[in-house]
Write an enzyme that holds these catalytic residues in place. Sequence first.
Site, short mmCIF file in Angstrom:
data_model
loop_
_atom_site.label_atom_id
_atom_site.label_comp_id
_atom_site.label_asym_id
_atom_site.label_seq_id
_atom_site.Cartn_x
_atom_site.Cartn_y
_atom_site.Cartn_z
N ARG A 12 0.86 -1.19 0.00
CA ARG A 12 0.00 0.00 0.00
C ARG A 12 0.90 1.24 0.00
O ARG A 12 1.00 1.92 -0.99
CB ARG A 12 -0.96 -0.03 1.21
N ASP A 13 1.64 1.49 1.07
CA ASP A 13 2.52 2.67 1.08
C ASP A 13 3.60 2.52 0.00
O ASP A 13 3.99 3.48 -0.66
CB ASP A 13 3.17 2.85 2.47
N HIS A 16 3.12 3.95 -3.57
CA HIS A 16 3.48 5.35 -3.89
C HIS A 16 4.85 5.42 -4.56
O HIS A 16 5.11 6.27 -5.39
CB HIS A 16 3.58 6.18 -2.60
N SER A 166 3.36 11.16 8.61
CA SER A 166 3.28 11.15 7.14
C SER A 166 4.45 11.85 6.47
O SER A 166 4.79 11.54 5.32
CB SER A 166 2.01 11.87 6.68
N HIS A 193 3.03 4.82 12.74
CA HIS A 193 3.44 4.62 11.35
C HIS A 193 4.53 5.63 11.04
O HIS A 193 4.29 6.84 11.12
CB HIS A 193 2.21 4.83 10.45
N HIS A 195 7.86 7.40 8.82
CA HIS A 195 8.58 7.62 7.55
C HIS A 195 9.99 8.06 7.90
O HIS A 195 10.24 8.64 8.95
CB HIS A 195 7.86 8.65 6.66
N TYR A 284 4.01 16.26 3.33
CA TYR A 284 3.46 14.92 3.13
C TYR A 284 4.31 14.13 2.12
O TYR A 284 4.50 14.57 0.99
CB TYR A 284 2.04 15.15 2.62
C1 LIG Z 1 -2.66 8.25 2.28
C2 LIG Z 1 -1.28 8.20 2.92
O1 LIG Z 1 -0.29 7.83 2.04
C3 LIG Z 1 -1.29 7.49 4.24
C4 LIG Z 1 0.08 7.32 4.81
O2 LIG Z 1 0.69 6.27 4.70
C5 LIG Z 1 0.73 8.44 5.48
O3 LIG Z 1 0.11 9.49 5.68
O4 LIG Z 1 1.93 8.29 5.81
MN LIG Z 2 2.83 6.45 4.97
#
Ligand SMILES: C[C@H](O)CC(=O)C(=O)O
Ligand SMILES: [Mn+2]
Length: 337
Positions: A12-13, A16, A166, A193, A195, A284
């Site tokens: 999922r991530d 991107h 994020s 979560h 990054h 983001y």
């Molecule tokens: C919609 C985003 O990509 C959710 C996410 O993984 C994040 O904010 O980090």
């Molecule tokens: Mn993410």
Amino acid sequence: MKAPRITDTTLRDGAHAISYSFTEEQVREIVGGLDRAGVPVIEVSHGAGLNASTIQQGFSKTPEFDLIRAAVETAEKAKIASLFVPGIGTSEELRKAAEIGIGAIRVAVHCTEADVTEQYIRLAKELGIEAVGFLMMSHTQPAEVLAEQAKLMESYGADCVYVVDSAGALVPQGVRERVSALKEALSIDVGFHAHNNLGLAIGNSIAALEAGADQIDGTVRALGAGAGNAPTEVLVAALNKMDLNTGIDLSQLMDLSEEVVAPIMPGPIVIDRDNLSSGYAGVYNSFLLHVRHAAEKFDLNPTEIMEELGKRQAIAGQEDWILDVALELAKKKKVTV
Ligand SMILES: C[C@H](O)CC(=O)C(=O)O
Ligand SMILES: [Mn+2]
């Protein structure tokens, strides 16, 4: 400290990072590997959630329900989860994903907008699946605000609420404050979560655990938006060293990373100038590829666009600002030349 439940969000991530190009075969291979290794939750969907295959978010190569179905068919033990962003996804996609067999939905909103998750969290519970609140861009709000927002999600029936970094902009102190505030305010699970824009994805995940987090996200080989996430295999190795047994087989994860995920990646995930500037400015992470395209189109440095988006405090869903900002910067440059 207790071992956290790990959710792997490579499918999922990670989408991107490879322009939403996962194929059914890749999903089967990665889900199979994660499932055999003992990862309990595997997230599969477009990077921006159900129904996000659009011109604005980026088109998926394979229809999302084909990927989700492949994941559900492959997993023998793991629960398959999907991401859902209200406004991008609708109840119809949530119902369909539940019908196909997902066991959890993660409802993601900007961290001041928890009230818009109500109907989807309630629907998920009606459909008999786990509902997770996902508070995106958590670095932008103090711990008390996040705790209030998380309490709303709990009141709608959420089983867990995540602090989501994020932009990869948090440092361990900020993670501890936020996770502790949620732990104090809630009686459901709290997740984190990460990054890796500041090189802190693993450190921040450990800080979250120290503050009581029950659930932690990772992606194999860090494959994720921007500077990527906490690499699941590194997370498991670090937890093993801390005598926190997740029940996940490290050696199988390392093989999956090396033999299956690495060959899919266009290159290793690194903290380059664009990623560092985006984390530093608090932008983001999922904007990265769109920013790079806009920079190329208007002959700009991506860092300039990141800095401006950071100043304007752009949030998820405001991808259209990227082109606006790039156009404005390009016009300004022309005027001054
Ligand atoms: C919609 C985003 O990509 C959710 C996410 O993984 C994040 O904010 O980090
Ligand atoms: Mn993410």
